[in-house]
Design a protein around this motif. Sequence first.
Motif, PDB file in Angstrom:
ATOM      1  N   TRP A 117       0.797  -1.065   0.022  1.00  0.00           N
ATOM      2  CA  TRP A 117      -0.060   0.076  -0.092  1.00  0.00           C
ATOM      3  C   TRP A 117       0.843   1.446   0.101  1.00  0.00           C
ATOM      4  O   TRP A 117       0.447   2.291  -0.727  1.00  0.00           O
ATOM      5  CB  TRP A 117      -0.757  -0.085   1.273  1.00  0.00           C
ATOM      6  CG  TRP A 117      -0.210   0.179   2.620  1.00  0.00           C
ATOM      7  CD1 TRP A 117       0.191  -0.886   3.452  1.00  0.00           C
ATOM      8  CD2 TRP A 117       0.064   1.356   3.274  1.00  0.00           C
ATOM      9  NE1 TRP A 117       0.779  -0.485   4.350  1.00  0.00           N
ATOM     10  CE2 TRP A 117       0.651   1.046   4.472  1.00  0.00           C
ATOM     11  CE3 TRP A 117      -0.141   2.570   2.766  1.00  0.00           C
ATOM     12  CZ2 TRP A 117       1.200   2.114   5.487  1.00  0.00           C
ATOM     13  CZ3 TRP A 117       0.452   3.689   3.746  1.00  0.00           C
ATOM     14  CH2 TRP A 117       1.123   3.246   4.960  1.00  0.00           C
ATOM     15  N   GLY A 118       2.030   1.213   0.688  1.00  0.00           N
ATOM     16  CA  GLY A 118       2.793   2.350   0.653  1.00  0.00           C
ATOM     17  C   GLY A 118       3.516   2.868  -0.868  1.00  0.00           C
ATOM     18  O   GLY A 118       3.419   3.967  -0.972  1.00  0.00           O
ATOM     19  N   PHE A 134       0.422   4.277  -2.820  1.00  0.00           N
ATOM     20  CA  PHE A 134       0.048   5.525  -2.425  1.00  0.00           C
ATOM     21  C   PHE A 134       0.920   6.465  -2.928  1.00  0.00           C
ATOM     22  O   PHE A 134       0.796   7.713  -3.248  1.00  0.00           O
ATOM     23  CB  PHE A 134       0.159   5.614  -0.640  1.00  0.00           C
ATOM     24  CG  PHE A 134      -0.444   6.916  -0.160  1.00  0.00           C
ATOM     25  CD1 PHE A 134      -1.796   6.796   0.087  1.00  0.00           C
ATOM     26  CD2 PHE A 134       0.398   7.825  -0.055  1.00  0.00           C
ATOM     27  CE1 PHE A 134      -2.265   7.889   0.824  1.00  0.00           C
ATOM     28  CE2 PHE A 134      -0.129   8.999   0.563  1.00  0.00           C
ATOM     29  CZ  PHE A 134      -1.647   9.235   0.865  1.00  0.00           C
ATOM     30  N   GLY A 180      -0.215   9.256  -5.410  1.00  0.00           N
ATOM     31  CA  GLY A 180       0.107  10.577  -4.681  1.00  0.00           C
ATOM     32  C   GLY A 180       0.970  11.535  -5.536  1.00  0.00           C
ATOM     33  O   GLY A 180       0.843  12.567  -5.515  1.00  0.00           O
ATOM     34  N   ILE A 230      -6.971   9.361   4.345  1.00  0.00           N
ATOM     35  CA  ILE A 230      -7.498   7.991   4.640  1.00  0.00           C
ATOM     36  C   ILE A 230      -8.532   7.757   3.321  1.00  0.00           C
ATOM     37  O   ILE A 230      -8.443   6.796   2.542  1.00  0.00           O
ATOM     38  CB  ILE A 230      -8.265   7.657   5.836  1.00  0.00           C
ATOM     39  CG1 ILE A 230      -7.114   7.633   6.780  1.00  0.00           C
ATOM     40  CG2 ILE A 230      -8.818   6.214   5.933  1.00  0.00           C
ATOM     41  CD1 ILE A 230      -7.689   7.329   8.283  1.00  0.00           C
ATOM     42  N   LEU A 276      -6.316   7.331   0.520  1.00  0.00           N
ATOM     43  CA  LEU A 276      -5.730   5.964   0.485  1.00  0.00           C
ATOM     44  C   LEU A 276      -6.929   5.065  -0.022  1.00  0.00           C
ATOM     45  O   LEU A 276      -6.511   3.911  -0.776  1.00  0.00           O
ATOM     46  CB  LEU A 276      -5.462   5.608   1.627  1.00  0.00           C
ATOM     47  CG  LEU A 276      -5.035   4.172   1.969  1.00  0.00           C
ATOM     48  CD1 LEU A 276      -3.564   4.144   1.175  1.00  0.00           C
ATOM     49  CD2 LEU A 276      -4.419   3.978   3.400  1.00  0.00           C
ATOM     50  N   VAL A 289      -6.894   5.349  -3.630  1.00  0.00           N
ATOM     51  CA  VAL A 289      -5.922   4.678  -4.335  1.00  0.00           C
ATOM     52  C   VAL A 289      -6.193   3.106  -4.457  1.00  0.00           C
ATOM     53  O   VAL A 289      -5.888   2.423  -5.482  1.00  0.00           O
ATOM     54  CB  VAL A 289      -4.420   4.781  -3.428  1.00  0.00           C
ATOM     55  CG1 VAL A 289      -3.358   3.979  -3.841  1.00  0.00           C
ATOM     56  CG2 VAL A 289      -4.040   6.348  -3.477  1.00  0.00           C
ATOM     57  N   ARG A 335       6.462   2.416   2.851  1.00  0.00           N
ATOM     58  CA  ARG A 335       5.482   2.562   4.015  1.00  0.00           C
ATOM     59  C   ARG A 335       5.819   3.971   4.669  1.00  0.00           C
ATOM     60  O   ARG A 335       5.016   4.687   5.118  1.00  0.00           O
ATOM     61  CB  ARG A 335       5.117   1.535   4.980  1.00  0.00           C
ATOM     62  CG  ARG A 335       4.455   0.523   4.257  1.00  0.00           C
ATOM     63  CD  ARG A 335       4.448  -0.788   5.072  1.00  0.00           C
ATOM     64  NE  ARG A 335       3.683  -2.119   4.557  1.00  0.00           N
ATOM     65  CZ  ARG A 335       3.332  -3.223   4.955  1.00  0.00           C
ATOM     66  NH1 ARG A 335       3.782  -3.456   6.501  1.00  0.00           N
ATOM     67  NH2 ARG A 335       2.932  -3.958   4.212  1.00  0.00           N
ATOM     68  N   ALA A 387       5.285   6.823   2.509  1.00  0.00           N
ATOM     69  CA  ALA A 387       3.746   7.121   2.434  1.00  0.00           C
ATOM     70  C   ALA A 387       3.300   7.696   3.714  1.00  0.00           C
ATOM     71  O   ALA A 387       2.482   8.797   3.608  1.00  0.00           O
ATOM     72  CB  ALA A 387       2.865   5.792   2.214  1.00  0.00           C
ATOM     73  N   ILE A 440       1.657  11.551   4.041  1.00  0.00           N
ATOM     74  CA  ILE A 440       0.149  11.578   4.860  1.00  0.00           C
ATOM     75  C   ILE A 440       0.508  12.811   5.819  1.00  0.00           C
ATOM     76  O   ILE A 440      -0.381  13.674   5.638  1.00  0.00           O
ATOM     77  CB  ILE A 440      -0.337  10.385   5.408  1.00  0.00           C
ATOM     78  CG1 ILE A 440      -0.506   9.583   4.173  1.00  0.00           C
ATOM     79  CG2 ILE A 440      -1.405  10.513   6.471  1.00  0.00           C
ATOM     80  CD1 ILE A 440      -0.931   7.800   4.602  1.00  0.00           C
TER      81      ILE A 440
END
Length: 606
Positions: free
Chosen positions: A23-24, A27, A31, A275, A278, A281, A320, A323, A327
């Motif tokens: 996920w990182g 993102f 992003g 969030i 996210l 994403v 991560r 990311a 954030i």
Amino acid sequence: MMNEKIRVWTYFKHNTKDFAHHWGAYFLLIGVTNLVVGLAIIPLLTFGARQVLRLGKVPYITLTNLGQIVTAKPGTAFLLLLIGLLLLLFVYWQFAFLLLGIQNIHRQTRLSFWQIASATVHKTRRLTLTTIVTLIAYFGLVFPFSSIVFNTSLLAKLTIPDFIIDYIFNRWYLTVLIVVLYLLGTWLAIRLLPLLPALILGDDQPHAAVMRSWRATRGQAWRTLWAVLLIIIPTLILSILLVAALYAFQTYLDQQWQQWSLIGATINLGLLQAILFLLMVFFTVMLYQLATSQAEAFHLIANQDHSFQTPKRPRTLFFRIGALTLIMMVISGTSLFYHEYLTGALTTQPLTISHRGVDDGNGVQNTIPALLATAKEKPDYVEIDLHETKDHQFVVMHDENLKVLTGKDATPHQLTLAEITQLTARENGHAAKVASFDQYLTAAEQVHQKLLVEIKTTPHDSLQMMDRFIQRYAKRLLANRDQVHSLDYHVVKTLRERVPALKTFFILPYTLVFPETTASGYTLEATTLSTTVTDQAHAHHQAVYAWTVNDSDDMQKMAFMDADGIITDQLGTLKAKLREINDHPSYAEQLLNYLNGYSIEDNAPF
């Protein structure tokens, strides 16, 4: 059918597991891409368009003057066309970069950012005129669904204005047609889901890619729909649960820990936006992977190894951390804005403007009885429309043809003022005589109601129309502190030159580049309005009015966008909404108000 659902469910679980591991990286990929688009590419294209307009001495560009630019300024039109083609090239690059980047992360091929960027530029060799036409046709056909599946802020301005939507849904036959087209577009989107990766990543020519995609997906529509729903439904549920949880937590802070409630609300708003992004994403990655996997399964692009690989922890940990850093930068970078929003509600109080002098159908538009009824509610302005008559007088009427309101199939230019004012207009269960501007202006003066006068123009207007208008009414309008606006820039320019003290606004049904005119401000269609536009206008010491805003949530959105005035058919609703906003509700309620008043796409820092 059950076996198909099981296979789709297995595929969904596999890709969800992959997203949880990476996920990182996903993102950061999306992003940073959106940051580059928002902070570099869009400003670059906008700057280029402005310089072209300045070079060609064209003060504005909108739907109403495109033809004039093409015929009178062919050089300017050519340069604008080049910028449009450059926009399409960037859109193509964005999709290609995301497709390649998502594949790289999913398959752990360990390509660097610059290698992916290089491969993306290399894909430009696939971008022929036929490919461009195919992509435009593809997005046109699947427009109802493509804005969800393959979204890009580069095309965010290409929206359908509300006045066109209202026009359509006020006619049942057009409504039926649009519903049918929408369903057809959704079905085509399902059938042609693998076409985009096939066009960008495959080796077939565009025509061949379309035909192969169409043949390959025959009989697969329900399976694809089920796969798409498996992505949409969890994303929607998680979004709702997130909002509910933050609302409940903020309510607790408001009631039990008031000394921490403002800080908590500021953090919650930033956290909510991060969030939700996210989740977007996740939604984007899952759909891109679905489209790419279908293109591979149907042999539209080369098959690659799909075996799941456990990522190396140091690399995963690096992404991560990156990311999470991004954030935190988003939350801290927007905290000042959120603090001002939470403590001040509105930075400015927008003017309330009654559209055509009515409120919720309390009379016939542009008539004196409706004016008198609406004036009792004390709007800041009552907006009306003027047409020139056959004998060069001015009548208060919106439509160029009188038939809809009066039953008389004629235009104001075909009748004298005396003939028109004998007609009775009927609307909303009410009836009233058509009014001359002199009659209407006198009535407004008697009840001390300020007017926003729209001057309508047609090819049949006399050459001296503006001379007569200025001679007869300029002093009275100034004395009453009335204002004027018009779709005709010649009217705006004439009034600004000859009556500079009279506030005159330029009406723009659609704006592609911020105009550079001498107008006091702009009356903009609400769908195309954004905080960027209002900020630019205020930097030029110009005001912005939003029209026509009849939905309560849209009223709130326009207010938080710092619109200086809101034109509406629902004056009572607008006044109530502004009172509600300014009553400083609890921070929990303001959190919900923010979600209703702002769209993530319009205001996200990505």
